[in-house]
Design an enzyme around this catalytic site. Sequence first.
Site, short mmCIF file in Angstrom:
data_model
loop_
_atom_site.label_atom_id
_atom_site.label_comp_id
_atom_site.label_asym_id
_atom_site.label_seq_id
_atom_site.Cartn_x
_atom_site.Cartn_y
_atom_site.Cartn_z
N LEU A 9 0.78 -1.43 -0.02
CA LEU A 9 -0.07 0.00 0.00
C LEU A 9 0.90 1.25 0.05
CD1 LEU A 9 -2.77 -1.09 2.56
CD2 LEU A 9 -2.69 -1.14 0.14
N GLY A 10 2.00 1.27 0.39
CA GLY A 10 2.95 2.35 0.31
C GLY A 10 4.32 1.98 1.36
N GLN A 11 5.10 3.04 1.24
CA GLN A 11 6.58 2.68 1.72
C GLN A 11 6.92 4.14 2.29
OE1 GLN A 11 8.61 0.70 -1.03
NE2 GLN A 11 9.80 2.50 -1.70
N ALA B 214 9.68 2.07 6.59
CA ALA B 214 8.83 0.78 6.75
C ALA B 214 8.01 0.65 5.33
CB ALA B 214 7.73 1.16 7.82
N GLU B 215 7.62 -0.49 5.23
CA GLU B 215 6.50 -0.58 4.05
C GLU B 215 5.32 -1.10 4.77
OE1 GLU B 215 9.70 -2.46 0.68
OE2 GLU B 215 8.09 -3.68 1.67
N VAL B 216 4.23 -0.65 4.08
CA VAL B 216 2.68 -1.05 4.55
C VAL B 216 2.17 -1.92 3.46
CG1 VAL B 216 0.72 -0.12 5.43
CG2 VAL B 216 2.67 1.26 5.70
N LYS C 135 2.71 -3.49 8.65
CA LYS C 135 3.83 -2.80 8.50
C LYS C 135 5.18 -3.41 8.84
CE LYS C 135 3.46 1.61 10.16
NZ LYS C 135 3.84 2.55 9.18
N ASP D 145 4.28 12.21 16.05
CA ASP D 145 4.46 12.26 14.64
C ASP D 145 3.05 12.69 13.77
OD1 ASP D 145 5.48 12.58 12.16
OD2 ASP D 145 6.04 10.45 11.85
N CYS E 73 10.46 5.82 4.48
CA CYS E 73 12.09 5.64 4.67
C CYS E 73 12.48 4.72 5.82
CB CYS E 73 12.72 6.85 5.30
SG CYS E 73 12.64 8.48 4.40
#
Length: 534
Positions: free
Chosen positions: A274-276, A280-282, A296, A387, A278
């Site tokens: 679904l995304g990444q 982690a990747e999801v 994640k 964050d 710096c």
Amino acid sequence: MGCVQCKDKEATKLTDERDGSLTQSSGYRYGTDPTPQHYPSFGVTSIPNYNNFHATGGQGLTVFGGVNSSSHTGTLRTRGGTGVTLFEALYDYEARTEDDLSFHKGEKFQILNSSEGDWWEARSLTTGETGYIPSNYVAPVDSIQAEEWYFGKLGRKDAERQLLSFGNPRGTFLIRESETTKGAYSLSIRDWDDMKGDHVKHYKIRKLDNGGYYITTRAQFETLQQLVQHYSEKADGLCFNLTVIATNNTPQTVGLAKDAWEVARDSLFLEQKLGQGCFAEVWRGTWNGNTKVAIKTLKPGTMSPESFLEEAQIMKKLKHDKLVQLYAVVSRRPIYIVTEYMSKGSLLIFLKDGEGRALKLPNLVDMAAQVAAGMAYIERMNYIHRDLRSANILVGNGLICKIADFGLARLIEDNEYTARQGAKFPIKWTAPEAALYGRFTIKSDVWSFGILLTELVTKGRVPYPGMNNREVLEQVERGYRMPCPQDCPISLHELMIHCWKKDPEERPTFEYLQGFLEDYFTATEPQYQPGDNL
């Protein structure tokens, strides 16, 4: 988580009873946050208080470090006079493990062991089988909680969101606990008129000393069921008669299953990236071949497993319907974090490239109010996000927003990130005292929330356009604040400015922000008219 670079009157004159009073001085409502009905209680003392606003310089220089329980009550039915309470399924449930019990809505159970909290050992009276069931999926037989129209601890604003969902006709209703009067209930009804269009009215249901219920004293009822039946047949002074019960969406279970906190890596199947960022990747994936989750995957060296597990034990105790639920972890490198899956992805992508591009101000303010509600809970629990930005807010069906990645930022061990400089660190969202001296508190989260408001009204524009991180830090220290975005009401920009006060203690609380935003179009901008953009 991830780097910025990568990612009541009587008779016929009944009026609606608002659960929260509007204060005389400000016009804003201060109500409790909506919380799920059956979430367990976790003491505040189990969560460290990170909000030391007067931290010394030495303390501040550490980088990025440094629930209401609703018990089952009501009229209980016992089995054959034995004192065994029978429970009824409120939803369908498909077993996820060999120890679970599958069941259908309406199925009856004998509870064998309820000491485990979120997962109870039960015997089905339909099949005779025994196994574990999620405790928030059942209620005592014949109790108020077992009624389809009863929504428990649902807040006023969430009731309005539910009732105003597309397709609900006039007269759609639900009953919930009153937010302001202990032991009382509220009846919320969808209504329509030429002036307001579709809207929701709220009526206080009060209890009589003898145990009965009433909205107006001339019409009294022994049970809530009788009250609902009466007002279903005729309005009798309400805005409209009760027509359709609101849809009560199947809730998330608390955890994936009993004792499913640390799970095996091979129990998780990664289906779609679904995304990444710096760090982690999801992925969208499944657990145990049957449960949809988000996963994640942390890149090697992002954080130590020991530090993560310690923080995760705190994070999993934070349970609120505006926080993404932490389900499980794989604690060996590479670390996997398993959470509930949100169908629309991050708020940032939703605003820039998705359905969010067409949203008008009422929807955007409502999404901000949801985030504020979740952060108000974090505030009450003496926790900090660290964050907060649109990339870390997830969107689900019905424009539901939930806060993700709370608390993880302080665990990142990347040198460039911990130095609070370079492209990996979210300088543009970070309060100056946090960016310069590492003084992260709930008030630095409030600053970040003000930046998130600009992301909402600009549909995902990067803050401080045309400025790099160094310029932002220098200009903000000199007193620069972003001007009012195009088409944004002055009153909303003033709220942003309030969030960006130099002195952290002069910034508003999230409780205040939630109340302001929930009542924005009644107390602050009642004359709002939609424009081309907002």
